[in-house]
Design a protein around this motif. Sequence first.
Motif, PDB file in Angstrom:
ATOM      1  N   THR A   1     -69.896 -36.871  32.315  1.00 44.77           N
ATOM      2  CA  THR A   1     -68.654 -36.485  33.454  1.00 44.77           C
ATOM      3  C   THR A   1     -68.078 -35.390  33.146  1.00 44.77           C
ATOM      4  OG1 THR A   1     -67.154 -37.683  31.730  1.00 44.77           O
ATOM      5  CG2 THR A   1     -68.206 -39.062  33.612  1.00 44.77           C
ATOM      6  N   ASP A   2     -68.714 -34.207  32.332  1.00 46.31           N
ATOM      7  CA  ASP A   2     -68.204 -32.860  32.202  1.00 46.31           C
ATOM      8  C   ASP A   2     -69.610 -32.093  31.870  1.00 46.31           C
ATOM      9  OD1 ASP A   2     -67.976 -32.455  29.339  1.00 46.31           O
ATOM     10  OD2 ASP A   2     -66.400 -33.726  29.566  1.00 46.31           O
ATOM     11  N   GLY A   3     -69.450 -30.894  31.972  1.00 45.86           N
ATOM     12  CA  GLY A   3     -70.635 -29.958  31.546  1.00 45.86           C
ATOM     13  C   GLY A   3     -71.120 -29.880  29.827  1.00 45.86           C
ATOM     14  N   LEU A   4     -69.758 -29.897  29.086  1.00 40.53           N
ATOM     15  CA  LEU A   4     -70.003 -29.800  27.780  1.00 40.53           C
ATOM     16  C   LEU A   4     -70.909 -31.040  27.179  1.00 40.53           C
ATOM     17  CD1 LEU A   4     -69.592 -28.164  25.239  1.00 40.53           C
ATOM     18  CD2 LEU A   4     -67.345 -29.125  25.042  1.00 40.53           C
ATOM     19  N   GLN A   5     -70.142 -32.130  27.911  1.00 37.48           N
ATOM     20  CA  GLN A   5     -70.611 -33.610  27.394  1.00 37.48           C
ATOM     21  C   GLN A   5     -72.240 -33.752  27.927  1.00 37.48           C
ATOM     22  OE1 GLN A   5     -70.115 -37.759  29.523  1.00 37.48           O
ATOM     23  NE2 GLN A   5     -68.393 -37.235  28.331  1.00 37.48           N
ATOM     24  N   GLY A   6     -72.483 -33.225  29.014  1.00 34.49           N
ATOM     25  CA  GLY A   6     -73.905 -32.826  29.407  1.00 34.49           C
ATOM     26  C   GLY A   6     -74.714 -32.055  28.327  1.00 34.49           C
ATOM     27  N   TYR A   7     -74.248 -31.265  27.837  1.00 34.43           N
ATOM     28  CA  TYR A   7     -74.927 -30.354  27.160  1.00 34.43           C
ATOM     29  C   TYR A   7     -75.221 -31.080  25.752  1.00 34.43           C
ATOM     30  CZ  TYR A   7     -76.243 -25.894  24.509  1.00 34.43           C
ATOM     31  OH  TYR A   7     -76.942 -24.975  23.611  1.00 34.43           O
ATOM     32  N   HIS A   8     -74.300 -31.602  25.316  1.00 41.52           N
ATOM     33  CA  HIS A   8     -74.442 -32.203  23.818  1.00 41.52           C
ATOM     34  C   HIS A   8     -75.320 -33.182  24.073  1.00 41.52           C
ATOM     35  CE1 HIS A   8     -70.122 -30.852  22.698  1.00 41.52           C
ATOM     36  NE2 HIS A   8     -71.134 -29.959  22.307  1.00 41.52           N
ATOM     37  N   ALA A   9     -75.391 -34.105  25.264  1.00 39.34           N
ATOM     38  CA  ALA A   9     -76.406 -35.276  25.642  1.00 39.34           C
ATOM     39  C   ALA A   9     -77.621 -34.449  25.522  1.00 39.34           C
ATOM     40  CB  ALA A   9     -76.153 -35.895  26.718  1.00 39.34           C
ATOM     41  N   PHE A  10     -77.934 -33.221  26.131  1.00 42.17           N
ATOM     42  CA  PHE A  10     -79.224 -32.654  26.488  1.00 42.17           C
ATOM     43  C   PHE A  10     -79.824 -32.265  25.051  1.00 42.17           C
ATOM     44  CE2 PHE A  10     -81.669 -28.666  26.821  1.00 42.17           C
ATOM     45  CZ  PHE A  10     -82.658 -29.211  27.878  1.00 42.17           C
ATOM     46  N   GLN A  11     -78.860 -31.632  24.183  1.00 43.48           N
ATOM     47  CA  GLN A  11     -79.309 -31.374  22.686  1.00 43.48           C
ATOM     48  C   GLN A  11     -79.916 -32.434  21.840  1.00 43.48           C
ATOM     49  OE1 GLN A  11     -75.785 -29.070  21.628  1.00 43.48           O
ATOM     50  NE2 GLN A  11     -77.011 -27.405  21.493  1.00 43.48           N
ATOM     51  N   LYS A  12     -79.170 -33.722  22.259  1.00 39.52           N
ATOM     52  CA  LYS A  12     -79.550 -34.740  21.305  1.00 39.52           C
ATOM     53  C   LYS A  12     -80.577 -35.691  21.834  1.00 39.52           C
ATOM     54  CE  LYS A  12     -74.586 -35.261  19.773  1.00 39.52           C
ATOM     55  NZ  LYS A  12     -73.309 -36.286  19.855  1.00 39.52           N
ATOM     56  N   GLU A  13     -80.652 -35.570  22.990  1.00 39.36           N
ATOM     57  CA  GLU A  13     -81.774 -36.672  23.671  1.00 39.36           C
ATOM     58  C   GLU A  13     -82.823 -35.915  24.292  1.00 39.36           C
ATOM     59  OE1 GLU A  13     -80.293 -40.138  25.630  1.00 39.36           O
ATOM     60  OE2 GLU A  13     -78.107 -39.454  24.883  1.00 39.36           O
TER      61      GLU A  13
END
Length: 241
Positions: free
Chosen positions: A37-49
């Motif tokens: 639901t926000d860009g930072l959360q999206g970036y963390h998800a991209f790094q982990k998965e």
Amino acid sequence: MNPSVATRLLLVEDDPNFGMVLKDYLELHDYDVTLCTDGLQGYHAFQKESFDACILDVMMPVKDGFSLATDIKKENAQMPVIFLTAKAMKADMLEGFKIGADDYITKPFDSEILLCKIKAILQRKQASGTNSGKQTLTEYQIGRYQFNAKTRLIIDGAQTQKLSPKEAELLLLLCQHMNDVLPREVALSKIWGEDNYFTARSMDVFITKLRKYFKGDASVEIVNVHGNGFRLLAPVTQGTI
């Protein structure tokens, strides 16, 4: 790429209601969707998965979609990115394509068209071998012609046509979107660096030149998709050198 083998999408959308509706819709069509639901959360998800494509809103808290896409492209330049946003200004669209977006879709949109665009982008990704680390395609068979992007040659038996750098870049983009629409904004931003009256007319001239090079084969056609871009239609087999 087939969504039946759990194609994974990263969806970053700050409107929780819209995000859940879109997530459910995509999952009904057999995509595995991670919603942030926000860009930072999206970036963390991209790094982990691991994901096959990213669908990003632009106006988001903490980190906006353009910044997120820039960070994603730094880590994986081949990652497909689709912007799905209410920002419909031409300048915003050009900014998105300059970052490396594969498509820019403005809200409201037709959900079936979104599905078709996702499928086309994933198929292009699979064809270019980006999932398996293969070389980017440099050689295309277009009807009876062979196009070599490295040498900038169109070969027709014993006849060869040397292309200018811009002609070769434009033809390569058309080949990468084979039988699909190459948005005018994508070509202008990637090759000419800007979209204005003069660069648009320049591209039209190059399209006319490319059409002449393929006039000997009636199965090859570069068609104008009114208000959108161009489509290279051809029976094609692809390979790398």
